[in-house]
Design a protein around this motif. Sequence first.
Motif, PDB file in Angstrom:
ATOM      1  N   MET A   1       0.858  -1.310   0.014  1.00  0.00           N
ATOM      2  CA  MET A   1       0.153  -0.118   0.198  1.00  0.00           C
ATOM      3  C   MET A   1       0.972   1.222   0.052  1.00  0.00           C
ATOM      4  O   MET A   1       2.080   1.302   0.603  1.00  0.00           O
ATOM      5  CB  MET A   1      -0.839  -0.059   1.341  1.00  0.00           C
ATOM      6  N   GLY A   2       0.285   2.164  -0.406  1.00  0.00           N
ATOM      7  CA  GLY A   2       1.333   3.492  -0.781  1.00  0.00           C
ATOM      8  C   GLY A   2       0.455   4.837  -0.978  1.00  0.00           C
ATOM      9  O   GLY A   2      -0.662   4.741  -1.107  1.00  0.00           O
ATOM     10  N   TRP A   3       1.456   5.935  -0.864  1.00  0.00           N
ATOM     11  CA  TRP A   3       0.690   7.048  -1.089  1.00  0.00           C
ATOM     12  C   TRP A   3       1.542   7.885  -2.211  1.00  0.00           C
ATOM     13  O   TRP A   3       2.864   7.684  -2.189  1.00  0.00           O
ATOM     14  CB  TRP A   3       0.762   7.984   0.019  1.00  0.00           C
ATOM     15  N   TYR A   4       0.916   8.508  -2.971  1.00  0.00           N
ATOM     16  CA  TYR A   4       1.303   9.094  -4.215  1.00  0.00           C
ATOM     17  C   TYR A   4       1.058  10.577  -3.984  1.00  0.00           C
ATOM     18  O   TYR A   4      -0.222  10.753  -3.512  1.00  0.00           O
ATOM     19  CB  TYR A   4       1.501   8.731  -5.339  1.00  0.00           C
TER      20      TYR A   4
ATOM     21  N   GLU B   1       4.041  11.688  -8.275  1.00  0.00           N
ATOM     22  CA  GLU B   1       5.306  10.967  -7.509  1.00  0.00           C
ATOM     23  C   GLU B   1       4.970  10.224  -6.451  1.00  0.00           C
ATOM     24  O   GLU B   1       4.002  10.434  -5.628  1.00  0.00           O
ATOM     25  CB  GLU B   1       6.384  12.247  -7.196  1.00  0.00           C
ATOM     26  N   LEU B   2       6.081   9.290  -5.915  1.00  0.00           N
ATOM     27  CA  LEU B   2       5.827   8.456  -4.889  1.00  0.00           C
ATOM     28  C   LEU B   2       6.054   9.336  -3.457  1.00  0.00           C
ATOM     29  O   LEU B   2       7.224   9.955  -3.643  1.00  0.00           O
ATOM     30  CB  LEU B   2       6.620   7.297  -5.104  1.00  0.00           C
ATOM     31  N   VAL B   3       5.262   9.098  -2.782  1.00  0.00           N
ATOM     32  CA  VAL B   3       5.349   9.783  -1.195  1.00  0.00           C
ATOM     33  C   VAL B   3       5.957   8.682  -0.332  1.00  0.00           C
ATOM     34  O   VAL B   3       7.211   8.709   0.052  1.00  0.00           O
ATOM     35  CB  VAL B   3       4.453  10.416  -0.627  1.00  0.00           C
ATOM     36  N   ALA B   4       5.409   7.528  -0.200  1.00  0.00           N
ATOM     37  CA  ALA B   4       5.703   6.317   0.708  1.00  0.00           C
ATOM     38  C   ALA B   4       5.092   5.195   0.209  1.00  0.00           C
ATOM     39  O   ALA B   4       3.986   5.020  -0.353  1.00  0.00           O
ATOM     40  CB  ALA B   4       5.635   6.929   2.101  1.00  0.00           C
ATOM     41  N   LEU B   5       5.749   3.900   0.569  1.00  0.00           N
ATOM     42  CA  LEU B   5       5.149   2.646   0.480  1.00  0.00           C
ATOM     43  C   LEU B   5       5.429   1.595   1.605  1.00  0.00           C
ATOM     44  O   LEU B   5       6.195   1.950   2.456  1.00  0.00           O
ATOM     45  CB  LEU B   5       5.772   2.094  -0.681  1.00  0.00           C
TER      46      LEU B   5
ATOM     47  N   THR C   1       9.016  -0.250   4.718  1.00  0.00           N
ATOM     48  CA  THR C   1       8.663   0.957   4.382  1.00  0.00           C
ATOM     49  C   THR C   1       9.741   1.579   3.539  1.00  0.00           C
ATOM     50  O   THR C   1      10.902   1.456   3.548  1.00  0.00           O
ATOM     51  CB  THR C   1       8.430   1.952   5.416  1.00  0.00           C
ATOM     52  N   THR C   2       9.261   2.678   2.713  1.00  0.00           N
ATOM     53  CA  THR C   2      10.217   3.429   1.664  1.00  0.00           C
ATOM     54  C   THR C   2       9.538   4.665   1.621  1.00  0.00           C
ATOM     55  O   THR C   2       8.296   4.966   1.426  1.00  0.00           O
ATOM     56  CB  THR C   2      10.031   2.727   0.160  1.00  0.00           C
TER      57      THR C   2
ATOM     58  N   ARG D   1       9.879  13.466   8.174  1.00  0.00           N
ATOM     59  CA  ARG D   1       8.602  14.363   8.583  1.00  0.00           C
ATOM     60  C   ARG D   1       7.401  13.425   8.496  1.00  0.00           C
ATOM     61  O   ARG D   1       6.293  13.657   8.897  1.00  0.00           O
ATOM     62  CB  ARG D   1       8.616  15.440   7.642  1.00  0.00           C
ATOM     63  N   PHE D   2       7.171  12.437   7.269  1.00  0.00           N
ATOM     64  CA  PHE D   2       5.963  11.770   7.185  1.00  0.00           C
ATOM     65  C   PHE D   2       6.293  10.177   7.754  1.00  0.00           C
ATOM     66  O   PHE D   2       7.505   9.791   7.621  1.00  0.00           O
ATOM     67  CB  PHE D   2       5.715  11.636   5.681  1.00  0.00           C
TER      68      PHE D   2
END
Length: 122
Positions: A34-37, A46-50, A57-58, A66-67
């Motif tokens: 699961m992730g956020w773009y 763009e990718l924010v986090a996975l 996590t990435t 910060r996130f």
Amino acid sequence: QVQLVESGGGLVQAGGSLRLSCAASGSIFSINVMGWYRQAPGKQRELVALITSVDSTTYADSVKGRFTISRDNAKNTVYLQMNSLKPEDTAVYYCNAALTSPTNILRSLVYWGQGTQVTVSS
């Protein structure tokens, strides 16, 4: 069918915090990643986090420290805690999930949410 529903966006001053949530529902066997773009006006998504199913996590370099991304597997939900927000974090944030369905557990498909607006004022 599978739906991803995001919530938690809004307007915040620089230095503030927001927490985004994304709940997946429907015909789901397992959720792998699961992730956020995010996509700002005039820019590419763009990718924010996975986060993986084992909580690996990435993060994009621009949000590290910060996130924080997390997930609740029992609720099929992913979260994005955003602290020390900057005006350059302003964008539409999209949830993303790679998952399998009960009818085809060998094939992972990718789904997207509808997006939630995050606006950081200076």
